[in-house]
Design a protein around this motif. Structure first.
Motif, PDB file in Angstrom:
ATOM      1  N   MET A   1      20.717  43.803  -2.746  1.00 45.72           N
ATOM      2  CA  MET A   1      20.587  45.204  -3.112  1.00 45.72           C
ATOM      3  C   MET A   1      20.123  45.960  -1.866  1.00 45.72           C
ATOM      4  O   MET A   1      19.140  45.583  -1.242  1.00 45.72           O
ATOM      5  N   ASP A   2      20.808  47.035  -1.546  1.00 48.55           N
ATOM      6  CA  ASP A   2      20.425  47.790  -0.357  1.00 48.55           C
ATOM      7  C   ASP A   2      19.329  48.800  -0.696  1.00 48.55           C
ATOM      8  O   ASP A   2      18.923  48.958  -1.846  1.00 48.55           O
ATOM      9  N   LYS A   3      18.840  49.482   0.333  1.00 50.09           N
ATOM     10  CA  LYS A   3      17.718  50.404   0.170  1.00 50.09           C
ATOM     11  C   LYS A   3      18.048  51.555  -0.774  1.00 50.09           C
ATOM     12  O   LYS A   3      17.206  51.986  -1.563  1.00 50.09           O
ATOM     13  N   THR A   4      19.260  52.049  -0.723  1.00 50.96           N
ATOM     14  CA  THR A   4      19.669  53.146  -1.604  1.00 50.96           C
ATOM     15  C   THR A   4      19.603  52.717  -3.064  1.00 50.96           C
ATOM     16  O   THR A   4      19.098  53.454  -3.928  1.00 50.96           O
ATOM     17  N   GLU A   5      20.089  51.507  -3.341  1.00 53.07           N
ATOM     18  CA  GLU A   5      20.036  50.993  -4.713  1.00 53.07           C
ATOM     19  C   GLU A   5      18.596  50.779  -5.171  1.00 53.07           C
ATOM     20  O   GLU A   5      18.237  51.087  -6.313  1.00 53.07           O
TER      21      GLU A   5
ATOM     22  N   ASN B   1      15.921  52.373  -4.048  1.00 51.42           N
ATOM     23  CA  ASN B   1      15.338  53.696  -4.273  1.00 51.42           C
ATOM     24  C   ASN B   1      15.751  54.244  -5.635  1.00 51.42           C
ATOM     25  O   ASN B   1      14.938  54.835  -6.354  1.00 51.42           O
ATOM     26  N   SER B   2      16.999  54.051  -6.000  1.00 51.92           N
ATOM     27  CA  SER B   2      17.498  54.512  -7.282  1.00 51.92           C
ATOM     28  C   SER B   2      16.799  53.776  -8.431  1.00 51.92           C
ATOM     29  O   SER B   2      16.417  54.392  -9.433  1.00 51.92           O
ATOM     30  N   LYS B   3      16.638  52.455  -8.309  1.00 47.65           N
ATOM     31  CA  LYS B   3      15.962  51.670  -9.342  1.00 47.65           C
ATOM     32  C   LYS B   3      14.504  52.098  -9.510  1.00 47.65           C
ATOM     33  O   LYS B   3      13.997  52.215 -10.625  1.00 47.65           O
TER      34      LYS B   3
END
Length: 91
Positions: free
Chosen positions: A1-5, A7-9
């Protein structure tokens, strides 16, 4: 999971926790309203079409570990065991 994902979680988790707190507060307010009505009617049970609410005195006995530790520290140490857990904190 990347940082954007991630952050979204985290954003989703924060929003769900906020909603959960609001729902818990609303549940508590409605519960208190029902308890006030039971007190006003002088009853410990109310019933409706498909529900029954009770609010009764309950007796329980609990072990006072603090008092036991003060009264019998050696015994307390002998029967105390450590447990390791993990705690998730989101700040």
């Amino acid at each position: 999971m990347d940082k954007t994902e991630l952050n979204s979680k985290v954003k989703d988790l924060r929003e769900l926790r906020r909603m959960s707190e609001e729902i818990a507060a609303e549940i508590e307010a409605i519960t208190d309203t029902i308890k006030r009505e039971m007190t006003a009617q002088g009853v410990d049970m109310l019933a409706g079409d498909d529900w029954k609410a009770t609010w009764k005195q309950v007796q329980s006995a609990r072990f006072d570990s603090r008092a036991f530790k003060v009264a019998m520290p050696d015994l307390y140490e002998r029967f105390t065991r450590s447990a390791e857990t993990r705690r998730f904190v989101l700040a």
